[in-house]
Design a protein around this motif. Structure first.
Motif, PDB file in Angstrom:
ATOM      1  N   GLY A 110      39.537  31.049 -42.466  1.00 21.63           N
ATOM      2  CA  GLY A 110      38.243  31.202 -43.125  1.00 21.63           C
ATOM      3  C   GLY A 110      37.773  32.641 -43.078  1.00 21.63           C
ATOM      4  O   GLY A 110      37.226  33.154 -44.055  1.00 21.63           O
ATOM      5  N   MET A 111      37.990  33.297 -41.948  1.00 25.41           N
ATOM      6  CA  MET A 111      37.591  34.694 -41.816  1.00 25.41           C
ATOM      7  C   MET A 111      38.366  35.586 -42.781  1.00 25.41           C
ATOM      8  O   MET A 111      37.791  36.471 -43.415  1.00 25.41           O
ATOM      9  N   ILE A 112      39.666  35.341 -42.907  1.00 22.65           N
ATOM     10  CA  ILE A 112      40.489  36.136 -43.818  1.00 22.65           C
ATOM     11  C   ILE A 112      40.039  35.954 -45.262  1.00 22.65           C
ATOM     12  O   ILE A 112      39.951  36.916 -46.034  1.00 22.65           O
ATOM     13  N   ILE A 113      39.738  34.701 -45.635  1.00 27.29           N
ATOM     14  CA  ILE A 113      39.269  34.443 -46.995  1.00 27.29           C
ATOM     15  C   ILE A 113      37.938  35.142 -47.235  1.00 27.29           C
ATOM     16  O   ILE A 113      37.726  35.762 -48.287  1.00 27.29           O
ATOM     17  N   LEU A 114      37.032  35.082 -46.264  1.00 30.37           N
ATOM     18  CA  LEU A 114      35.752  35.773 -46.393  1.00 30.37           C
ATOM     19  C   LEU A 114      35.954  37.284 -46.520  1.00 30.37           C
ATOM     20  O   LEU A 114      35.282  37.949 -47.303  1.00 30.37           O
ATOM     21  N   TYR A 115      36.877  37.810 -45.747  1.00 32.56           N
ATOM     22  CA  TYR A 115      37.159  39.252 -45.817  1.00 32.56           C
ATOM     23  C   TYR A 115      37.620  39.648 -47.221  1.00 32.56           C
ATOM     24  O   TYR A 115      37.146  40.640 -47.785  1.00 32.56           O
ATOM     25  N   CYS A 116      38.535  38.858 -47.782  1.00 30.51           N
ATOM     26  CA  CYS A 116      39.037  39.153 -49.134  1.00 30.51           C
ATOM     27  C   CYS A 116      37.923  39.028 -50.168  1.00 30.51           C
ATOM     28  O   CYS A 116      37.809  39.856 -51.079  1.00 30.51           O
TER      29      CYS A 116
ATOM     30  N   ASN B 103      34.053  41.168 -53.926  1.00 34.41           N
ATOM     31  CA  ASN B 103      32.619  41.258 -54.231  1.00 34.41           C
ATOM     32  C   ASN B 103      32.241  40.591 -55.558  1.00 34.41           C
ATOM     33  O   ASN B 103      31.482  41.134 -56.369  1.00 34.41           O
ATOM     34  N   GLY B 104      32.796  39.428 -55.802  1.00 36.30           N
ATOM     35  CA  GLY B 104      32.425  38.654 -56.980  1.00 36.30           C
ATOM     36  C   GLY B 104      33.047  39.104 -58.280  1.00 36.30           C
ATOM     37  O   GLY B 104      32.763  38.533 -59.340  1.00 36.30           O
ATOM     38  N   GLU B 105      33.915  40.113 -58.248  1.00 38.12           N
ATOM     39  CA  GLU B 105      34.489  40.640 -59.491  1.00 38.12           C
ATOM     40  C   GLU B 105      35.746  39.896 -59.933  1.00 38.12           C
ATOM     41  O   GLU B 105      36.275  40.154 -61.011  1.00 38.12           O
ATOM     42  N   ARG B 106      36.232  39.014 -59.107  1.00 33.96           N
ATOM     43  CA  ARG B 106      37.357  38.152 -59.459  1.00 33.96           C
ATOM     44  C   ARG B 106      37.035  36.739 -58.970  1.00 33.96           C
ATOM     45  O   ARG B 106      36.170  36.545 -58.124  1.00 33.96           O
ATOM     46  N   THR B 107      37.768  35.748 -59.441  1.00 28.16           N
ATOM     47  CA  THR B 107      37.552  34.380 -58.971  1.00 28.16           C
ATOM     48  C   THR B 107      38.148  34.212 -57.579  1.00 28.16           C
ATOM     49  O   THR B 107      38.955  35.040 -57.120  1.00 28.16           O
ATOM     50  N   ILE B 108      37.775  33.131 -56.919  1.00 26.73           N
ATOM     51  CA  ILE B 108      38.317  32.859 -55.587  1.00 26.73           C
ATOM     52  C   ILE B 108      39.836  32.698 -55.635  1.00 26.73           C
ATOM     53  O   ILE B 108      40.527  32.967 -54.649  1.00 26.73           O
ATOM     54  N   TYR B 109      40.359  32.306 -56.805  1.00 23.69           N
ATOM     55  CA  TYR B 109      41.800  32.052 -56.868  1.00 23.69           C
ATOM     56  C   TYR B 109      42.627  33.333 -56.920  1.00 23.69           C
ATOM     57  O   TYR B 109      43.838  33.294 -56.707  1.00 23.69           O
ATOM     58  N   SER B 110      41.976  34.448 -57.173  1.00 25.46           N
ATOM     59  CA  SER B 110      42.694  35.717 -57.018  1.00 25.46           C
ATOM     60  C   SER B 110      43.052  35.911 -55.545  1.00 25.46           C
ATOM     61  O   SER B 110      44.106  36.456 -55.226  1.00 25.46           O
ATOM     62  N   VAL B 111      42.184  35.445 -54.647  1.00 24.29           N
ATOM     63  CA  VAL B 111      42.457  35.504 -53.206  1.00 24.29           C
ATOM     64  C   VAL B 111      43.557  34.515 -52.842  1.00 24.29           C
ATOM     65  O   VAL B 111      44.465  34.828 -52.064  1.00 24.29           O
ATOM     66  N   TYR B 112      43.477  33.319 -53.404  1.00 28.22           N
ATOM     67  CA  TYR B 112      44.522  32.312 -53.157  1.00 28.22           C
ATOM     68  C   TYR B 112      45.901  32.848 -53.546  1.00 28.22           C
ATOM     69  O   TYR B 112      46.866  32.741 -52.778  1.00 28.22           O
ATOM     70  N   HIS B 113      46.001  33.436 -54.732  1.00 26.06           N
ATOM     71  CA  HIS B 113      47.285  33.972 -55.196  1.00 26.06           C
ATOM     72  C   HIS B 113      47.754  35.125 -54.310  1.00 26.06           C
ATOM     73  O   HIS B 113      48.953  35.269 -54.061  1.00 26.06           O
ATOM     74  N   LEU B 114      46.824  35.927 -53.842  1.00 28.09           N
ATOM     75  CA  LEU B 114      47.174  37.026 -52.935  1.00 28.09           C
ATOM     76  C   LEU B 114      47.769  36.488 -51.638  1.00 28.09           C
ATOM     77  O   LEU B 114      48.845  36.929 -51.203  1.00 28.09           O
ATOM     78  N   LEU B 115      47.083  35.539 -51.011  1.00 27.38           N
ATOM     79  CA  LEU B 115      47.536  35.007 -49.721  1.00 27.38           C
ATOM     80  C   LEU B 115      48.849  34.239 -49.864  1.00 27.38           C
ATOM     81  O   LEU B 115      49.683  34.249 -48.954  1.00 27.38           O
ATOM     82  N   LYS B 116      49.036  33.588 -51.006  1.00 34.31           N
ATOM     83  CA  LYS B 116      50.288  32.868 -51.266  1.00 34.31           C
ATOM     84  C   LYS B 116      51.433  33.824 -51.559  1.00 34.31           C
ATOM     85  O   LYS B 116      52.594  33.501 -51.343  1.00 34.31           O
ATOM     86  N   GLY B 117      51.089  35.015 -52.066  1.00 35.33           N
ATOM     87  CA  GLY B 117      52.122  35.988 -52.410  1.00 35.33           C
ATOM     88  C   GLY B 117      52.640  35.821 -53.818  1.00 35.33           C
ATOM     89  O   GLY B 117      53.831  36.024 -54.081  1.00 35.33           O
ATOM     90  N   LYS B 118      51.760  35.461 -54.747  1.00 37.88           N
ATOM     91  CA  LYS B 118      52.170  35.315 -56.146  1.00 37.88           C
ATOM     92  C   LYS B 118      52.511  36.687 -56.720  1.00 37.88           C
ATOM     93  O   LYS B 118      51.691  37.596 -56.725  1.00 37.88           O
ATOM     94  N   LYS B 119      53.720  36.812 -57.219  1.00 39.32           N
ATOM     95  CA  LYS B 119      54.174  38.114 -57.722  1.00 39.32           C
ATOM     96  C   LYS B 119      53.851  38.268 -59.205  1.00 39.32           C
ATOM     97  O   LYS B 119      54.730  38.365 -60.054  1.00 39.32           O
ATOM     98  N   SER B 120      52.571  38.310 -59.488  1.00 39.10           N
ATOM     99  CA  SER B 120      52.140  38.601 -60.847  1.00 39.10           C
ATOM    100  C   SER B 120      51.526  39.989 -60.863  1.00 39.10           C
ATOM    101  O   SER B 120      50.996  40.460 -59.851  1.00 39.10           O
ATOM    102  N   SER B 121      51.587  40.636 -62.020  1.00 37.72           N
ATOM    103  CA  SER B 121      51.044  41.990 -62.115  1.00 37.72           C
ATOM    104  C   SER B 121      49.550  42.013 -61.803  1.00 37.72           C
ATOM    105  O   SER B 121      49.052  42.949 -61.179  1.00 37.72           O
ATOM    106  N   GLN B 122      48.828  40.953 -62.219  1.00 38.11           N
ATOM    107  CA  GLN B 122      47.386  40.905 -61.958  1.00 38.11           C
ATOM    108  C   GLN B 122      47.099  40.823 -60.468  1.00 38.11           C
ATOM    109  O   GLN B 122      46.231  41.528 -59.945  1.00 38.11           O
ATOM    110  N   THR B 123      47.832  39.958 -59.766  1.00 38.36           N
ATOM    111  CA  THR B 123      47.620  39.809 -58.320  1.00 38.36           C
ATOM    112  C   THR B 123      47.935  41.102 -57.591  1.00 38.36           C
ATOM    113  O   THR B 123      47.192  41.538 -56.701  1.00 38.36           O
ATOM    114  N   ILE B 124      49.021  41.731 -57.974  1.00 38.97           N
ATOM    115  CA  ILE B 124      49.434  42.967 -57.313  1.00 38.97           C
ATOM    116  C   ILE B 124      48.432  44.080 -57.587  1.00 38.97           C
ATOM    117  O   ILE B 124      48.040  44.832 -56.684  1.00 38.97           O
TER     118      ILE B 124
END
Length: 354
Positions: free
Chosen positions: A7-13, A18-39
């Motif tokens: 929970g702390m890591i998700i809050l940190y991300c 700061n509201g400029e992306r959806t929460i799922y941008s964090v999900y994809h980051l933590l999962k390691g989705k290799k998309s250009s947007q995530t990177i």
């Protein structure tokens, strides 16, 4: 929360975004989705270290953790799937980060392509050397992938028949690595290792034995692995028995497979339109690939796609706004298209806002 540290890591991300992306941008980051947007987001918001930090997290667990944070008054939804931290969330995050900071040695984007393979090779090598010393041939190997076992056979053959000397030197070099890292307890790795008449613990078992949160333990483990990786890459002669575990891995460019193919065509002198036609992909997809190259290849020259003068205009536009949203930057650089802005932002990374 089910897992306080996660929970702390998700809050940190979410604080970084700061509201400029959806929460799922964090999900994809933590999962390691290799998309250009995530990177690109990882670079823009300075969270590359957490790339693939929780590859095992499920969408359900992620959603539930976000929901728990919101119910406890730590998050506020601004628009659908966009959250910002409340004062309560910010205060709690600061307190938790102070007590259990993100490991300084953690670098997910830099090391994600090495981490699992290095651990596979290290864990089976330690197990085999331990059993060889005790002349034990009947045991269940901790790793079973054919590629890893094939690598192990080649490694042992390269070091001849003096297995006792190999085991002694390997132990000395690994111990030296672990002792140099003053940030974490070496037990986070040692507890996981198997040997003669000794079964390594699972991630869950190790966290329980150390009496710590599973998420915190996992990040400590990753941080330690990344520390060792960086150390042996930096001083290969000092760690001659550990460096071969990554010799064939770490020189690869950290590009997605599709981007790597586009990169080959660029090096052949192909234009963006030619590459799209050859690969039967949309031009926007090729543009994504080029942005990924700008992020990951230091010497990649973007002036082929954005002239120097326009690069300066875009950079100045970015400096005039604290937002990392492309449409906000484009207000100050109307002559540039979104691809050109993304490309310049990729080359600048997150440094322009720090």
């Amino acid at each position: 929360m089910f897992n306080a540290y996660l929970g702390m890591i998700i809050l940190y991300c979410l604080k970084q975004i700061n509201g400029e992306r959806t929460i799922y941008s964090v999900y994809h980051l933590l999962k390691g989705k290799k998309s250009s947007q995530t990177i690109q987001d990882a670079y823009l918001f300075n969270i590359t270290v957490l790339f693939q930090a929780f590859s095992f997290i499920t969408r359900t667990e992620f959603d539930q953790t976000v929901l728990n944070c919101a119910k406890q008054g730590m998050l506020e939804e601004t628009v659908s799937q966009h959250y910002i931290l409340t004062k309560k969330g910010s205060d709690w995050l600061a307190q938790e980060l102070d007590a259990k900071p993100i490991p300084l040695s953690l670098n997910g984007w830099k090391n994600h392509h090495l981490t699992d393979l290095f651990w596979e090779r290290l864990s089976i090598l330690i197990q085999v050397c331990s059993n060889l010393l005790h002349h034990e041939t009947k045991y269940i190997p901790v790793q079973k992938r054919k590629e890893t076992l094939f690598w192990l056979k080649g490694y042992l053959s390269a070091y001849g028949k003096n297995r006792a000397e190999l085991a002694e030197q390997l132990h000395a070099q690994l111990t030296a690595c672990l002792e140099l890292n003053k940030e974490s307890d070496p037990s986070v790795i040692v507890l996981r290792l198997s040997g003669h008449n000794r079964a390594g613990l699972t991630r869950v078992q190790a966290a329980m034995q150390l009496g710590t949160d599973l998420g915190y333990y996992h990040l400590q483990f990753l941080g330690f692995i990344h520390y060792v990786l960086d150390l042996i890459k930096r001083e290969p002669d000092q760690y001659r028995l550990l460096y071969p575990l990554i010799t064939d891995l770490h020189k690869e460019l950290p590009l997605t497979k599709s981007t790597a193919r586009t990169f080959e065509l660029i090096n052949e002198g192909r234009s963006l339109l030619e590459i799209a036609a050859i690969r039967k992909l949309k031009q926007s997809t090729i543009e994504d690939h080029i942005v990924e190259m700008a992020l990951n290849i230091e010497e990649f020259d973007i002036s082929r796609y954005v002239d120097i003068d326009k690069q300066m205009v875009i950079q100045k536009a970015a400096e005039l706004t604290s937002s990392k949203q492309l449409k906000q930057i484009r207000k100050y650089a109307s002559a540039a298209d979104y691809f050109e802005i993304r490309l310049v932002m990729a080359k600048l990374g997150g440094h322009i806002w720090t």
